[in-house]
Scaffold this motif. Structure first.
Motif, PDB file in Angstrom:
ATOM      1  N   ARG A 117       0.835  -1.207   0.000  1.00 41.96           N
ATOM      2  CA  ARG A 117       0.000   0.000   0.000  1.00 41.96           C
ATOM      3  C   ARG A 117       0.873   1.263   0.000  1.00 41.96           C
ATOM      4  O   ARG A 117       0.579   2.225  -0.716  1.00 41.96           O
ATOM      5  N   ARG A 118       1.937   1.273   0.801  1.00 41.85           N
ATOM      6  CA  ARG A 118       2.783   2.461   0.871  1.00 41.85           C
ATOM      7  C   ARG A 118       3.416   2.772  -0.483  1.00 41.85           C
ATOM      8  O   ARG A 118       3.461   3.916  -0.919  1.00 41.85           O
ATOM      9  N   MET A 119       3.890   1.740  -1.171  1.00 41.35           N
ATOM     10  CA  MET A 119       4.530   1.972  -2.471  1.00 41.35           C
ATOM     11  C   MET A 119       3.512   2.394  -3.529  1.00 41.35           C
ATOM     12  O   MET A 119       3.801   3.253  -4.367  1.00 41.35           O
ATOM     13  N   SER A 120       2.326   1.822  -3.485  1.00 44.35           N
ATOM     14  CA  SER A 120       1.291   2.259  -4.430  1.00 44.35           C
ATOM     15  C   SER A 120       0.906   3.707  -4.169  1.00 44.35           C
ATOM     16  O   SER A 120       0.684   4.490  -5.104  1.00 44.35           O
ATOM     17  N   THR A 121       0.839   4.082  -2.895  1.00 44.42           N
ATOM     18  CA  THR A 121       0.525   5.463  -2.545  1.00 44.42           C
ATOM     19  C   THR A 121       1.590   6.406  -3.088  1.00 44.42           C
ATOM     20  O   THR A 121       1.281   7.452  -3.681  1.00 44.42           O
ATOM     21  N   LEU A 122       2.856   6.047  -2.911  1.00 38.00           N
ATOM     22  CA  LEU A 122       3.938   6.872  -3.436  1.00 38.00           C
ATOM     23  C   LEU A 122       3.897   6.946  -4.960  1.00 38.00           C
ATOM     24  O   LEU A 122       4.179   7.988  -5.546  1.00 38.00           O
ATOM     25  N   ASP A 123       3.554   5.843  -5.600  1.00 37.63           N
ATOM     26  CA  ASP A 123       3.475   5.855  -7.058  1.00 37.63           C
ATOM     27  C   ASP A 123       2.362   6.786  -7.527  1.00 37.63           C
ATOM     28  O   ASP A 123       2.520   7.521  -8.512  1.00 37.63           O
ATOM     29  N   HIS A 124       1.229   6.773  -6.815  1.00 37.07           N
ATOM     30  CA  HIS A 124       0.156   7.726  -7.133  1.00 37.07           C
ATOM     31  C   HIS A 124       0.621   9.167  -6.921  1.00 37.07           C
ATOM     32  O   HIS A 124       0.446  10.029  -7.796  1.00 37.07           O
ATOM     33  N   LEU A 125       1.201   9.447  -5.764  1.00 38.40           N
ATOM     34  CA  LEU A 125       1.553  10.824  -5.411  1.00 38.40           C
ATOM     35  C   LEU A 125       2.642  11.408  -6.298  1.00 38.40           C
ATOM     36  O   LEU A 125       2.708  12.621  -6.500  1.00 38.40           O
ATOM     37  N   THR A 126       3.505  10.545  -6.830  1.00 41.60           N
ATOM     38  CA  THR A 126       4.594  11.025  -7.690  1.00 41.60           C
ATOM     39  C   THR A 126       4.239  10.994  -9.170  1.00 41.60           C
ATOM     40  O   THR A 126       5.050  11.384 -10.011  1.00 41.60           O
ATOM     41  N   GLY A 127       3.046  10.512  -9.496  1.00 40.86           N
ATOM     42  CA  GLY A 127       2.697  10.374 -10.911  1.00 40.86           C
ATOM     43  C   GLY A 127       3.492   9.269 -11.587  1.00 40.86           C
ATOM     44  O   GLY A 127       3.818   9.361 -12.775  1.00 40.86           O
ATOM     45  N   GLY A 128       3.805   8.216 -10.826  1.00 40.34           N
ATOM     46  CA  GLY A 128       4.503   7.077 -11.416  1.00 40.34           C
ATOM     47  C   GLY A 128       6.004   7.249 -11.475  1.00 40.34           C
ATOM     48  O   GLY A 128       6.641   6.829 -12.448  1.00 40.34           O
ATOM     49  N   ARG A 129       6.598   7.819 -10.429  1.00 39.07           N
ATOM     50  CA  ARG A 129       8.046   8.061 -10.460  1.00 39.07           C
ATOM     51  C   ARG A 129       8.791   7.382  -9.315  1.00 39.07           C
ATOM     52  O   ARG A 129       9.871   7.806  -8.932  1.00 39.07           O
ATOM     53  N   VAL A 130       8.246   6.308  -8.793  1.00 38.65           N
ATOM     54  CA  VAL A 130       8.889   5.670  -7.649  1.00 38.65           C
ATOM     55  C   VAL A 130       9.476   4.315  -8.046  1.00 38.65           C
ATOM     56  O   VAL A 130       8.944   3.594  -8.887  1.00 38.65           O
ATOM     57  N   GLY A 131      10.622   4.009  -7.438  1.00 38.79           N
ATOM     58  CA  GLY A 131      11.255   2.708  -7.583  1.00 38.79           C
ATOM     59  C   GLY A 131      11.573   2.151  -6.209  1.00 38.79           C
ATOM     60  O   GLY A 131      11.684   2.886  -5.227  1.00 38.79           O
ATOM     61  N   TRP A 132      11.745   0.852  -6.147  1.00 35.72           N
ATOM     62  CA  TRP A 132      12.035   0.181  -4.877  1.00 35.72           C
ATOM     63  C   TRP A 132      13.343  -0.580  -5.003  1.00 35.72           C
ATOM     64  O   TRP A 132      13.485  -1.430  -5.883  1.00 35.72           O
ATOM     65  N   ASN A 133      14.301  -0.263  -4.135  1.00 30.78           N
ATOM     66  CA  ASN A 133      15.515  -1.050  -4.033  1.00 30.78           C
ATOM     67  C   ASN A 133      15.258  -2.177  -3.045  1.00 30.78           C
ATOM     68  O   ASN A 133      15.123  -1.951  -1.844  1.00 30.78           O
ATOM     69  N   ILE A 134      15.185  -3.395  -3.548  1.00 28.73           N
ATOM     70  CA  ILE A 134      14.820  -4.564  -2.750  1.00 28.73           C
ATOM     71  C   ILE A 134      16.042  -5.019  -1.955  1.00 28.73           C
ATOM     72  O   ILE A 134      17.060  -5.411  -2.530  1.00 28.73           O
TER      73      ILE A 134
END
Length: 454
Positions: A117-134
């Motif tokens: 949920r947190r990553m989807s929220t960030l993706d929404h808020l940034t307009g699709g500009r988030v990445g995750w370093n696993i």
């Protein structure tokens, strides 16, 4: 024609990141890391310079291996105090349009349902500009912080990670159809229940029976970064990663890692160009080589040897305080960052010592800086791109903000003249800018969890 080189700023929401001690330099501003304006200005600077993104490292423990306690890390601010990087991203996104945000989150200590949920929220808020370093973690101090006696064994952490990935893929890719959200004001129907599925997952580590709480974000799954270069880490990267972060002192060693990961990806049904590789680099740039060497000599005056040893001891899983300066160090079976131990052995031989380690850490880290004129650094970057088959560079900070100002004002124009750096951003989300498509391709394992399987 040479490929286009990409740049990420490599940083952390802390005082001392990679080059330990440079926060004491009078021009360095990293002690302002707790101020939001510091990060807002940072984002504006990077986007004006056409950086692809900022790559946030993170840890959730302290470096307490050296000397058996955290004293050295605390005195030298070696990645402690460290604040949560995810909370910076919406503010930085609000003042930029194109800059990407890669953020490190440790899956070992994150419940997958809430993390998704947190990553989807960030993706929404940034307009699709988030990445995750696993990452799966490597600090016993982090394990103890959440009630575990010690770190899970290295390869076992990757087994856990494989299950974690399948679960978050189900949530991001399989719970909501693309056309589930109707926003039908006349009928009063916001979303079609028939196009939203509950995810049922019951595995060795995790059990989830729930639908994803977020509607599909621009990318659905964030751009996937991974930094493991051990044998098990490479297998994981070949399976899941879109961007791989590597470190290395020799081109042939990096080239071997890159070739192996891409070959394994192809064997798994992916394409070789589904994986982009970013090499960690520290640049000391001058208008002339003499000016660069002068700056390098100035920076070295502020290096913290104690901080560098505290950082290295934790990431290698070895307490160097137990060894005399020339006593051979027993690497044993470290459960920390195994690829770091392997890289150190390649650089210094099987019988490396504390002196050999300190000789490498000329600027407060094991990452040897590249020192030279703008032309020399440009040639070096192009050489690495062509000969080691890397796509870009994670540029670690030295003295901020001047280290990035020099790249933006002097190096990038030189690379543009040589035709290896973009003159403007392409439109689209983070993944589109990197790969030309907003969603993970059908060849990625996440695609199998989509309702249409594509």
């Amino acid at each position: 024609m040479s490929r286009e080189i990409r740049f990420n700023a490599f940083d952390m929401n802390c005082v001392g990141h990679i080059q330990q001690g440079l926060w004491t330099h009078p021009r360095d501003q990293s002690t302002r890391h707790g101020e939001l304006q510091y990060w807002v200005d940072y984002a504006k600077r990077l986007e004006a310079g056409l950086f692809d993104g900022i790559f946030f490292a993170d840890v959730v423990g302290v470096y307490d291996v050296f000397g058996g306690n955290a004293d050295a890390a605390l005195r030298s601010a070696a990645q402690v105090p460290v604040n949560d990087p995810t909370l910076l991203i919406p503010a930085m996104a609000a003042v930029t349009k194109h800059l990407g945000f890669g953020v490190t989150s440790n899956l070992t200590y994150e419940q997958p349902f809430l993390f998704a949920r947190r990553m989807s929220t960030l993706d929404h808020l940034t307009g699709g500009r988030v990445g995750w370093n696993i990452v799966t973690g490597y600090l016993d101090s982090a394990a103890r912080a959440i009630g575990i006696d010690g770190q899970i064994a290295h390869d076992d952490r990757y087994d856990l990670a494989d299950e974690y990935m399948s679960l978050v893929y189900k949530l991001w890719e399989g719970s909501w159809d693309d056309d589930a959200v109707l926003v039908d004001r006349e009928r009063g129907i916001y979303a079609d229940p028939a196009k939203i599925r509950t995810i049922h997952h019951s595995g060795p580590q995790y059990k989830v029976d729930a639908m994803h709480l977020c509607a599909p974000s621009p990318q659905r799954t964030p751009v996937l970064y991974q930094a493991g270069s051990s044998s098990r880490g490479r297998k994981f990267a070949a399976t899941h990663a879109e961007c791989v972060f590597v470190n290395g002192q020799k081109k042939e060693g990096v080239k071997e890692i890159v070739s192996d990961i891409r070959a394994q990806a192809v064997q798994l049904g992916r394409r070789a160009d589904d994986v982009k590789v970013f090499l960690g680099a520290t640049l000391i740039i001058g208008r002339t080589e003499a000016e660069a060497q002068e700056k390098f000599a100035e920076y070295r005056k502020y290096v913290s040897t104690e901080g560098a040893l505290a950082h290295a001891a934790a990431s290698l899983g070895i307490d160097f305080a137990k060894y005399d300066i020339d006593e051979p160090i027993d690497t044993g079976k470290s459960q920390a960052i195994v690829s770091n131990v392997e890289a150190m052995t390649r650089a210094s031989g099987p019988q490396w010592t504390r002196r050999k380690l300190l000789e490498q850490m000329v600027l407060g880290s094991r990452q040897t800086p590249w020192v030279g004129s703008v032309d020399q650094i440009a040639e070096q970057l192009i050489g690495w791109s062509e000969e080691a088959d890397v796509d870009g560079f994670n540029l670690s900070r030295t003295v901020v903000p001047e280290c990035f100002d020099e790249v933006i004002e002097h190096l990038i124009p030189q690379l543009q003249e040589r035709g290896v750096y973009k003159a403007s951003y392409n439109d689209g989300c983070y993944r589109e800018k990197l790969f030309g498509h907003a969603r993970l391709p059908a060849s990625h394992p996440a695609a199998s969890y989509r309702s249409n399987g594509k």
